[in-house]
Design a protein around this motif. Structure first.
Motif, mmCIF file in Angstrom:
data_model
loop_
_atom_site.group_PDB
_atom_site.id
_atom_site.type_symbol
_atom_site.label_atom_id
_atom_site.label_comp_id
_atom_site.label_asym_id
_atom_site.label_seq_id
_atom_site.Cartn_x
_atom_site.Cartn_y
_atom_site.Cartn_z
ATOM 1 N N HIS A 1 0.800 -1.226 0.000
ATOM 2 C CA HIS A 1 0.000 0.000 0.000
ATOM 3 C C HIS A 1 0.833 1.275 0.000
ATOM 4 C CE1 HIS A 1 -3.683 -2.321 1.802
ATOM 5 N NE2 HIS A 1 -3.465 -2.600 0.542
ATOM 6 N N CYS A 2 2.055 1.215 0.530
ATOM 7 C CA CYS A 2 2.857 2.439 0.562
ATOM 8 C C CYS A 2 4.220 2.281 -0.109
ATOM 9 C CB CYS A 2 3.051 2.939 1.993
ATOM 10 S SG CYS A 2 4.187 1.952 2.990
ATOM 11 N N GLY A 3 4.594 1.054 -0.393
ATOM 12 C CA GLY A 3 5.862 0.829 -1.071
ATOM 13 C C GLY A 3 7.079 0.821 -0.158
ATOM 14 N N GLY A 4 6.889 0.970 1.127
ATOM 15 C CA GLY A 4 8.010 0.960 2.054
ATOM 16 C C GLY A 4 8.578 -0.436 2.253
ATOM 17 N N HIS A 5 9.852 -0.465 2.584
ATOM 18 C CA HIS A 5 10.539 -1.733 2.827
ATOM 19 C C HIS A 5 10.878 -1.872 4.303
ATOM 20 C CE1 HIS A 5 11.863 -3.367 -1.243
ATOM 21 N NE2 HIS A 5 11.235 -2.237 -1.557
ATOM 22 N N TRP A 6 10.902 -3.086 4.788
ATOM 23 C CA TRP A 6 11.371 -3.347 6.137
ATOM 24 C C TRP A 6 11.917 -4.761 6.221
ATOM 25 C CZ3 TRP A 6 6.265 -3.828 4.834
ATOM 26 C CH2 TRP A 6 5.605 -5.014 5.194
ATOM 27 N N VAL A 7 12.708 -5.007 7.267
ATOM 28 C CA VAL A 7 13.243 -6.338 7.522
ATOM 29 C C VAL A 7 12.300 -7.033 8.492
ATOM 30 C CG1 VAL A 7 15.159 -7.672 8.486
ATOM 31 C CG2 VAL A 7 15.615 -5.584 7.171
ATOM 32 N N PRO A 8 11.694 -8.140 8.107
ATOM 33 C CA PRO A 8 10.833 -8.840 9.057
ATOM 34 C C PRO A 8 11.667 -9.484 10.151
ATOM 35 C CG PRO A 8 11.010 -10.077 7.005
ATOM 36 C CD PRO A 8 11.759 -8.807 6.804
ATOM 37 N N VAL A 9 11.353 -9.150 11.378
ATOM 38 C CA VAL A 9 12.077 -9.666 12.537
ATOM 39 C C VAL A 9 11.087 -10.358 13.453
ATOM 40 C CG1 VAL A 9 13.500 -9.081 14.544
ATOM 41 C CG2 VAL A 9 13.821 -7.858 12.380
ATOM 42 N N SER B 1 9.579 -8.853 16.989
ATOM 43 C CA SER B 1 9.922 -7.431 17.058
ATOM 44 C C SER B 1 8.881 -6.619 17.828
ATOM 45 C CB SER B 1 10.071 -6.854 15.647
ATOM 46 O OG SER B 1 8.806 -6.828 14.997
ATOM 47 N N GLY B 2 7.660 -7.116 17.874
ATOM 48 C CA GLY B 2 6.598 -6.372 18.534
ATOM 49 C C GLY B 2 5.892 -5.393 17.615
ATOM 50 N N LYS B 3 6.398 -5.248 16.402
ATOM 51 C CA LYS B 3 5.758 -4.326 15.461
ATOM 52 C C LYS B 3 4.538 -5.004 14.832
ATOM 53 C CE LYS B 3 10.041 -1.949 14.281
ATOM 54 N NZ LYS B 3 9.761 -0.736 15.075
ATOM 55 N N THR B 4 3.493 -4.234 14.662
ATOM 56 C CA THR B 4 2.262 -4.761 14.080
ATOM 57 C C THR B 4 2.319 -4.663 12.567
ATOM 58 O OG1 THR B 4 1.004 -4.073 16.027
ATOM 59 C CG2 THR B 4 -0.249 -4.548 14.022
ATOM 60 N N ARG B 5 2.353 -5.798 11.927
ATOM 61 C CA ARG B 5 2.323 -5.842 10.456
ATOM 62 C C ARG B 5 1.013 -6.492 10.047
ATOM 63 N NH1 ARG B 5 6.631 -2.430 9.661
ATOM 64 N NH2 ARG B 5 8.529 -3.262 10.613
ATOM 65 N N GLY B 6 0.799 -6.614 8.761
ATOM 66 C CA GLY B 6 -0.452 -7.228 8.337
ATOM 67 C C GLY B 6 -0.352 -7.810 6.953
ATOM 68 N N GLY C 1 -0.596 -9.229 -0.418
ATOM 69 C CA GLY C 1 0.772 -8.892 -0.049
ATOM 70 C C GLY C 1 0.817 -8.303 1.336
ATOM 71 N N PRO C 2 2.009 -8.169 1.906
ATOM 72 C CA PRO C 2 2.141 -7.651 3.270
ATOM 73 C C PRO C 2 1.897 -6.146 3.330
ATOM 74 C CG PRO C 2 4.302 -8.035 2.317
ATOM 75 C CD PRO C 2 3.315 -8.535 1.313
ATOM 76 N N ILE C 3 1.456 -5.685 4.482
ATOM 77 C CA ILE C 3 1.338 -4.257 4.743
ATOM 78 C C ILE C 3 2.166 -3.940 5.980
ATOM 79 C CG2 ILE C 3 -0.881 -3.937 3.611
ATOM 80 C CD1 ILE C 3 -2.231 -4.088 6.321
ATOM 81 N N CYS C 4 2.649 -2.717 6.041
ATOM 82 C CA CYS C 4 3.670 -2.370 7.031
ATOM 83 C C CYS C 4 3.104 -2.070 8.410
ATOM 84 C CB CYS C 4 4.496 -1.181 6.541
ATOM 85 S SG CYS C 4 3.535 0.300 6.251
ATOM 86 N N GLY C 5 1.836 -1.751 8.497
ATOM 87 C CA GLY C 5 1.279 -1.430 9.806
ATOM 88 C C GLY C 5 -0.127 -0.888 9.711
#
Lengths: 80, 152
Positions: free
Chosen positions: A29-37, A40-45, A52-56
């Protein structure tokens, strides 16, 4: 990279001092990249429409990135 | 067919210090920019300092100290439509909560990110919009070098 999960379909690679240490995945949805850890406690979706994955939570609403770009370039939305 | 270009810049790191900003100043840009590679390193005296870098969307170019004319990777290609800003005295305007890539890096390490084909980070074809790379926080102040490779 500690805790980094390798992806079956990586969208990017991170190389540190000549060694590939992690893959990145990309938000549909936004084109941002991240390293899946893991843990990590980060909410992804996941977007079942774009498949496809979404960043938050900020990218929860399904607006495919290409569509978002078109709307932004036409001035119909104010931010990407 | 896309044409590929590169650009680089250097700046001391700190809190919200832009090192390199890829942007298009045309009133109606004809093309988007597709960032596919990013390289960060430090040529200063080695030290154990840590910096958090972010790549974010910019909507205004701020005030650059100097420009960096993109270099075509294929010498036969024409001049780039996009441009790079370096040495900013006034920071570009970043879209809040819109960081495309976040990197935490030790000063002694060299970092490189490469996009898979079709997964580039895209900057829209809108005047003065682009992608800025900055340090958001740092324990030191060493100058870091950044190289961006993109296609338009």
């Amino acid at each position: 990279m500690e805790g980094a999960i390798s992806s079956s379909k990586p969208k990017g690679a991170i190389v540190v001092d000549g060694h590939q240490v992690a893959d990145t995945v990309q938000c549909v949805h936004c084109g941002g990249h991240w390293v899946p850890v893991k843990g990590s406690g980060k909410t992804r979706g996941w977007c079942f429409n774009c498949h496809g994955p979404i960043c938050g939570p900020g990218c929860c609403e399904c607006v495919p990135f290409e569509k978002k770009l078109d709307l932004y370039e036409k001035g119909k939305i104010r931010r990407l | 067919m896309y044409r590929r270009y590169s650009g680089s810049g250097a700046a001391a790191v700190g809190t919200d210090k832009t090192i390199l900003n890829l942007f298009n100043s045309a009133a109606s840009p004809a093309s988007r920019a597709f960032l596919y590679e990013l390289i960060v390193g430090c040529a200063a005296t080695p030290g154990d300092q840590a910096t958090k870098f972010v790549l974010g969307r910019t909507t205004a170019v701020g005030t650059e100290g100097s420009g960096y004319t993109p270099v075509a990777l294929d010498p036969a290609n024409p001049a780039a439509a996009w441009d790079f800003g370096v040495g900013h005295s006034a920071e570009p305007t970043y879209t809040a909560s819109s960081f495309m890539l976040t990197i935490s890096l030790n000063q002694r390490a060299t970092f490189r990110w490469i996009a898979a084909p079709g997964s580039e980070i895209i900057a829209p074809a809108t005047q003065n919009n682009g992608l800025g790379f900055k340090s958001s926080s740092a324990t030191g102040t060493a100058s870091h070098d950044v190289t961006m490779l993109y296609q338009e």
